[in-house]
Design an enzyme around this catalytic site. Structure first.
Site, mmCIF file in Angstrom:
data_model
loop_
_atom_site.group_PDB
_atom_site.id
_atom_site.type_symbol
_atom_site.label_atom_id
_atom_site.label_comp_id
_atom_site.label_asym_id
_atom_site.label_seq_id
_atom_site.Cartn_x
_atom_site.Cartn_y
_atom_site.Cartn_z
ATOM 1 N N LYS A 126 14.778 17.838 -18.675
ATOM 2 C CA LYS A 126 14.150 17.416 -19.945
ATOM 3 C C LYS A 126 15.368 17.534 -20.984
ATOM 4 O O LYS A 126 16.067 18.669 -20.433
ATOM 5 C CB LYS A 126 12.871 18.249 -20.227
ATOM 6 N N ASP A 166 9.974 11.083 -25.255
ATOM 7 C CA ASP A 166 8.838 12.192 -25.299
ATOM 8 C C ASP A 166 8.502 12.372 -26.883
ATOM 9 O O ASP A 166 8.685 11.308 -27.568
ATOM 10 C CB ASP A 166 9.427 13.493 -24.925
ATOM 11 N N GLY A 237 -3.744 13.984 -31.357
ATOM 12 C CA GLY A 237 -2.619 13.446 -31.522
ATOM 13 C C GLY A 237 -2.700 11.894 -31.819
ATOM 14 O O GLY A 237 -4.035 11.578 -31.897
ATOM 15 N N PHE A 238 -1.913 11.335 -32.457
ATOM 16 C CA PHE A 238 -1.878 9.809 -32.564
ATOM 17 C C PHE A 238 -0.508 9.392 -32.184
ATOM 18 O O PHE A 238 -0.227 7.830 -32.905
ATOM 19 C CB PHE A 238 -2.274 9.503 -34.005
ATOM 20 N N GLY A 239 -0.025 9.625 -31.193
ATOM 21 C CA GLY A 239 1.366 8.849 -30.706
ATOM 22 C C GLY A 239 1.297 8.263 -29.820
ATOM 23 O O GLY A 239 0.197 7.847 -29.539
ATOM 24 N N ASN A 240 2.430 8.301 -28.926
ATOM 25 C CA ASN A 240 2.460 7.370 -27.784
ATOM 26 C C ASN A 240 1.207 7.426 -26.784
ATOM 27 O O ASN A 240 0.689 6.349 -26.410
ATOM 28 C CB ASN A 240 3.839 7.340 -27.327
ATOM 29 N N VAL A 241 1.204 8.802 -26.231
ATOM 30 C CA VAL A 241 0.169 8.845 -25.231
ATOM 31 C C VAL A 241 -1.109 8.805 -25.910
ATOM 32 O O VAL A 241 -2.233 7.980 -25.155
ATOM 33 C CB VAL A 241 0.394 10.442 -24.801
ATOM 34 N N ALA A 242 -1.578 9.089 -27.039
ATOM 35 C CA ALA A 242 -2.831 8.877 -27.479
ATOM 36 C C ALA A 242 -3.207 7.688 -27.617
ATOM 37 O O ALA A 242 -4.239 7.216 -27.191
ATOM 38 C CB ALA A 242 -2.867 9.680 -28.796
ATOM 39 N N TRP A 243 -2.394 6.758 -27.999
ATOM 40 C CA TRP A 243 -2.472 5.392 -28.304
ATOM 41 C C TRP A 243 -2.895 4.519 -26.909
ATOM 42 O O TRP A 243 -3.950 3.967 -26.894
ATOM 43 C CB TRP A 243 -1.113 4.640 -29.209
HETATM 44 P P1 NDP Z 1 4.684 11.172 -29.976
HETATM 45 O O1 NDP Z 1 5.786 11.607 -30.750
HETATM 46 O O2 NDP Z 1 4.304 9.587 -29.783
HETATM 47 O O3 NDP Z 1 3.396 11.821 -30.477
HETATM 48 C C1 NDP Z 1 3.001 13.244 -30.636
HETATM 49 C C2 NDP Z 1 1.987 13.684 -31.374
HETATM 50 O O4 NDP Z 1 1.837 15.083 -31.178
HETATM 51 C C3 NDP Z 1 1.953 13.121 -32.874
HETATM 52 O O5 NDP Z 1 1.011 12.889 -33.489
HETATM 53 C C4 NDP Z 1 2.611 14.349 -33.444
HETATM 54 O O6 NDP Z 1 2.423 14.649 -34.816
HETATM 55 C C5 NDP Z 1 1.722 15.543 -32.645
HETATM 56 N N1 NDP Z 1 2.635 16.737 -32.840
HETATM 57 C C6 NDP Z 1 3.677 17.030 -32.173
HETATM 58 N N2 NDP Z 1 4.018 18.295 -32.236
HETATM 59 C C7 NDP Z 1 3.100 18.638 -32.959
HETATM 60 C C8 NDP Z 1 2.968 20.017 -33.305
HETATM 61 N N3 NDP Z 1 3.685 21.128 -33.173
HETATM 62 N N4 NDP Z 1 1.714 20.363 -34.096
HETATM 63 C C9 NDP Z 1 0.716 19.333 -34.346
HETATM 64 N N5 NDP Z 1 0.921 18.078 -33.807
HETATM 65 C C10 NDP Z 1 2.020 17.894 -33.083
HETATM 66 O O7 NDP Z 1 4.647 11.855 -28.678
HETATM 67 P P2 NDP Z 1 4.029 11.505 -27.137
HETATM 68 O O8 NDP Z 1 2.767 10.807 -27.484
HETATM 69 O O9 NDP Z 1 5.105 10.988 -26.274
HETATM 70 O O10 NDP Z 1 3.853 12.906 -26.597
HETATM 71 C C11 NDP Z 1 2.551 13.673 -26.819
HETATM 72 C C12 NDP Z 1 2.654 14.649 -25.709
HETATM 73 O O11 NDP Z 1 2.671 14.030 -24.357
HETATM 74 C C13 NDP Z 1 3.578 15.735 -25.418
HETATM 75 O O12 NDP Z 1 2.952 17.036 -25.026
HETATM 76 C C14 NDP Z 1 4.553 15.090 -24.697
HETATM 77 O O13 NDP Z 1 5.219 16.041 -23.850
HETATM 78 C C15 NDP Z 1 3.454 14.524 -23.645
HETATM 79 N N6 NDP Z 1 4.064 13.434 -22.633
HETATM 80 C C16 NDP Z 1 4.596 12.370 -23.179
HETATM 81 C C17 NDP Z 1 4.944 11.393 -22.362
HETATM 82 C C18 NDP Z 1 5.335 9.965 -22.591
HETATM 83 O O14 NDP Z 1 5.968 9.301 -21.799
HETATM 84 N N7 NDP Z 1 5.864 9.749 -23.814
HETATM 85 C C19 NDP Z 1 4.658 11.252 -20.885
HETATM 86 C C20 NDP Z 1 4.115 12.617 -20.408
HETATM 87 C C21 NDP Z 1 3.538 13.461 -21.327
HETATM 88 P P3 NDP Z 1 3.961 15.197 -35.547
HETATM 89 O O15 NDP Z 1 5.151 14.618 -34.921
HETATM 90 O O16 NDP Z 1 3.596 14.979 -36.799
HETATM 91 O O17 NDP Z 1 4.024 16.578 -35.288
HETATM 92 O O1 2IT Z 2 6.665 14.508 -20.021
HETATM 93 C C1 2IT Z 2 6.983 13.405 -19.379
HETATM 94 O O2 2IT Z 2 6.665 13.002 -18.251
HETATM 95 C C2 2IT Z 2 7.590 12.332 -20.182
HETATM 96 N N1 2IT Z 2 7.888 12.492 -21.136
HETATM 97 C C3 2IT Z 2 8.100 11.238 -19.552
HETATM 98 C C4 2IT Z 2 9.440 11.255 -18.825
HETATM 99 C C5 2IT Z 2 10.108 10.126 -18.234
HETATM 100 O O3 2IT Z 2 11.156 10.295 -17.637
HETATM 101 O O4 2IT Z 2 9.550 9.067 -18.450
#
Ligand code: NDP
Ligand code: 2IT
Length: 446
Positions: A126, A166, A237-243
């Site tokens: 990571k 991430d 959340g409203f990021g990648n995973v939530a979407w």
């Molecule tokens: P994004 O950046 O797309 O979204 C993250 C979301 O979480 C945003 O809404 C963000 O808002 C919020 N967030 C982040 N940090 C905090 C904080 N300290 N307090 C409150 N809200 C927070 O990220 P992802 O959707 O990619 O990742 C979300 C989770 O999923 C993480 O735990 C990540 O490790 C995990 N994950 C991601 C994978 C991937 O492929 N992307 C794969 C597996 C797991 P803000 O930025 O405003 O804080």
């Molecule tokens: O936490 C995770 O599994 C990720 N952010 C995805 C890692 C990856 O290599 O696709």
């Protein structure tokens, strides 16, 4: 806990002070492994756990860059190369102001077990930076990514270490990072995953983590005779995973009533669906980090400064970040009849909150099992890059579903075999551990 496990945890704390998230991740895993070590004393004498908690390598570097006003900024860059027993290091990059070594070590440690569960040949790593993408222009993000890769490129490669996205790292950032890698290394390889579809990316990778988590939730519900259809979900959340999760829940006939951000949560009783899902992408891309925009646009309830776990739902899917479900949240969810918690984020539940949930015996899956669809699809992207042959959307999605069902079965079977039926945490930790531990045994003392 046995004296051995207690000492191992105490040693990790003493040797890695001020890394509470790393302590938390290690504690959760090794507590599940007590039964395995009893059965297999050879792992203990080979010091497998002592080796697993020590990264193979940590790279830490200066990232200097210039903003649009000509001012110079200095951030810190990291790559934690945790374990390469079963394949090249693999895992995402996180850009968020909260990033520090302890957080990345916890994520790299979790990644080792998660990648093992996918059945694909990937070790764990990571990386990231304390860079804050909030409010930065495209050009600033590009210059930062170029500076970050100027150091990182010498430590990674398609057969050594393959980063991905991430928190704070999505398609745009992967593009800038890839462009700079190509320029510096003088080669076009699958050194990063999450690439654009026209330049080596895989279909379904953007949606994969959320899709995979919902496929996993479906399997969990099935064990109790339930289905996603007709269920109400709280998503954070409203990021990648939530979407990705919201899209798949809708497709399977479920209803999502919450989203959250650092500013609070929204409650949409009619469900986050249709154009509202597209709006999630706009909110994310705006880099404002505010979920209130959703409430303003669609006229729904906004609860400032609160987490979404007080709402009555059947299933909770934390998809934002680590430690976002605390003991009180867990009690609230249980009181309201929540039957299943499927983690989309990495380690969103505190150890104390997990104990409350474990005692209540509802369905609960740890992120390392239920969010493995993201990295699994990254593994599929690596396969396609190696073959130089892209697969169709149907092919990738079919393999993703197969992998998630397989991980679910593995958790169920392993937890039963070791006397903890229905305990997905134990199942995931034990199964993830065994594959890596056996590979380490085979490869000698390294
Ligand atoms: P994004 O950046 O797309 O979204 C993250 C979301 O979480 C945003 O809404 C963000 O808002 C919020 N967030 C982040 N940090 C905090 C904080 N300290 N307090 C409150 N809200 C927070 O990220 P992802 O959707 O990619 O990742 C979300 C989770 O999923 C993480 O735990 C990540 O490790 C995990 N994950 C991601 C994978 C991937 O492929 N992307 C794969 C597996 C797991 P803000 O930025 O405003 O804080
Ligand atoms: O936490 C995770 O599994 C990720 N952010 C995805 C890692 C990856 O290599 O696709």
């Amino acid at each position: 806990m046995s004296e051995y496990i207690n000492k191992l945890i105490a040693d990790v704390k003493a040797k890695n002070p001020a890394e509470p998230e790393f302590h938390q991740a290690v504690t959760e895993v090794v507590e599940s492994l007590e039964v395995v070590l009893k059965k297999h004393p050879e792992y203990r004498s080979a010091k497998i756990l002592e080796r697993m908690v020590e990264p193979e390598r940590v790279i830490m570097f200066r990232v200097a860059w210039v903003d649009d006003q000509g001012e110079i900024h200095v951030n810190r860059g990291f790559r934690v190369q945790m374990n390469s027993a079963i394949g090249p290091y693999k895992g995402g990059l996180r850009f968020h102001p909260s990033v520090n070594l302890g957080i990345l070590k916890f994520l790299a440690f979790e990644q080792v077990f998660k990648n093992s569960l996918t059945t694909l040949p990937m070790g764990g790593g990571k990386g990231g930076s304390d860079f804050d993408p909030k409010g930065k222009s495209d050009n600033e993000v590009m210059r930062f990514c170029q500076s970050f890769m100027t150091e990182l490129f010498r430590h990674i490669g398609a057969d050594t270490d393959v980063p991905a996205g991430d928190i704070g790292v999505g398609g745009r950032e992967i593009g800038y990072l890839f462009g700079q890698y190509k320029r510096l290394a003088g080669e076009y390889t699958g050194v990063l995953t999450g690439k654009g579809i026209n330049w080596g990316g895989s279909l379904v990778r953007p949606e994969a983590t959320g899709f995979g988590a919902v496929y996993f939730a479906k399997e969990m519900l099935k064990t109790k005779g339930h289905d996603v259809e007709g269920k109400t979900f709280a998503v954070s959340g409203f990021g990648n995973v939530a979407w990705g999760a919201v899209m798949k829940i809708n497709e399977l006939g479920g209803k999502v009533v919450t989203l959250s951000g650092p500013d609070g949560f929204i409650y949409d009783k009619d469900g986050v669906k249709g154009e509202k899902i597209d709006f999630m992408l706009k909110m994310r891309a705006s880099a404002k980090d505010s979920v209130k925009d959703y409430a303003d646009k669609f006229g729904v309830e906004f609860h400032a400064g609160k987490r979404p776990w007080s709402v009555k739902v059947d299933v909770a899917m934390p998809c934002a970040t680590q430690n976002e479900i605390f003991t009180d949240d867990a009690k609230e969810l249980l009181k309201n009849g929540c039957m299943c918690i499927t983690e989309g984020a990495n380690m969103p539940t505190t150890l104390e909150a997990y104990k409350v949930i474990e005692d209540a015996k509802i369905l609960f899956s740890p992120g390392k099992a239920s969010n493995a669809g993201g990295v699994a699809t990254s593994g599929l992207e690596m396969s396609q890059n190696s073959m130089r042959l892209p697969w169709s959307r149907e092919e990738v999605d079919r393999r993703l579903q197969e992998i998630m069902i397989n991980i679910h079965d593995t958790c169920v079977r392993t937890s039963a075999k070791y006397g903890m039926p229905g305990n997905y945490v134990a199942g995931a930790n034990i199964a993830g551990f065994l594959k890596v531990a056996d590979a380490m045994m085979d490869q000698g003392v390294v």
